[in-house]
Design a protein around this motif. Structure first.
Motif, mmCIF file in Angstrom:
data_model
loop_
_atom_site.group_PDB
_atom_site.id
_atom_site.type_symbol
_atom_site.label_atom_id
_atom_site.label_comp_id
_atom_site.label_asym_id
_atom_site.label_seq_id
_atom_site.Cartn_x
_atom_site.Cartn_y
_atom_site.Cartn_z
ATOM 1 N N TRP A 76 10.110 -7.932 -11.994
ATOM 2 C CA TRP A 76 8.685 -8.025 -11.668
ATOM 3 C C TRP A 76 8.046 -9.155 -12.467
ATOM 4 O O TRP A 76 7.252 -9.926 -11.965
ATOM 5 C CB TRP A 76 8.015 -6.692 -11.943
ATOM 6 N N GLU B 204 6.118 -2.245 -9.060
ATOM 7 C CA GLU B 204 5.846 -2.584 -7.661
ATOM 8 C C GLU B 204 7.144 -2.494 -6.857
ATOM 9 O O GLU B 204 8.205 -2.907 -7.315
ATOM 10 C CB GLU B 204 5.275 -4.000 -7.584
ATOM 11 N N ASN B 205 7.034 -1.973 -5.639
ATOM 12 C CA ASN B 205 8.231 -1.783 -4.803
ATOM 13 C C ASN B 205 8.655 -3.031 -4.047
ATOM 14 O O ASN B 205 9.834 -3.234 -3.804
ATOM 15 C CB ASN B 205 8.006 -0.645 -3.796
ATOM 16 N N SER B 206 7.721 -3.860 -3.651
ATOM 17 C CA SER B 206 8.046 -5.016 -2.804
ATOM 18 C C SER B 206 8.254 -6.277 -3.636
ATOM 19 O O SER B 206 7.539 -7.252 -3.496
ATOM 20 C CB SER B 206 6.937 -5.235 -1.775
ATOM 21 N N ARG C 148 1.833 -12.549 -8.530
ATOM 22 C CA ARG C 148 2.470 -11.243 -8.298
ATOM 23 C C ARG C 148 3.067 -10.657 -9.558
ATOM 24 O O ARG C 148 3.558 -9.536 -9.551
ATOM 25 C CB ARG C 148 3.559 -11.383 -7.236
ATOM 26 N N GLN D 159 8.715 -12.862 -11.046
ATOM 27 C CA GLN D 159 8.338 -13.226 -9.687
ATOM 28 C C GLN D 159 7.985 -14.713 -9.603
ATOM 29 O O GLN D 159 7.290 -15.245 -10.468
ATOM 30 C CB GLN D 159 7.155 -12.380 -9.208
ATOM 31 N N ASP E 197 10.200 -9.692 -4.977
ATOM 32 C CA ASP E 197 10.993 -10.795 -4.444
ATOM 33 C C ASP E 197 12.100 -11.076 -5.452
ATOM 34 O O ASP E 197 11.830 -11.474 -6.579
ATOM 35 C CB ASP E 197 10.101 -12.025 -4.265
#
Length: 110
Positions: A43, A69-71, A51, A46, A73
């Motif tokens: 996280w 956070e789940n989404s 983000r 990112q 990158d």
């Protein structure tokens, strides 16, 4: 870069435990926490700096008050360069002019 590509592949395969040290009893005992720390690290890495969590959010995650956070990158590509950078508490724009930042801007949203 090899480690990051391995990390991404293990995330995609949902096998992050594969990269946890199998010979370290503490790591094996706390596998769930180790995986959670890997997700916190991802996280914070990112590519889009907007983000990334603030340090206060990271602390809350470590305290168990906030979820990662789940989404995320996991590509970890070249970071997006902001239009302005911060130098010693001042925001510097493309012309080199510096303006002081307020404490709320330095610490991010709460």
């Amino acid at each position: 870069m090899h480690l990051l590509s391995l990390f991404k592949r293990k995330v995609e395969e949902e096998r992050l435990l594969d990269i946890v040290d199998k010979y370290n009893d503490d790591m094996q005992t706390n596998r769930a926490k180790v995986v959670e720390m890997m997700r916190v690290a991802a996280w914070c890495l990112q590519s889009d700096f907007l983000r990334r969590p603030s340090m206060s959010v990271v602390v809350k995650v470590l305290e168990g008050l906030v979820e990662v956070e789940n989404s995320l990158d996991y590509s970890f590509t070249t970071p997006v360069v902001p239009r302005a950078i911060t130098v010693a508490g001042h925001q510097v724009d493309g012309s080199g002019a510096a303006t002081p930042l307020f404490a709320s801007a330095l610490s991010g949203p709460r």
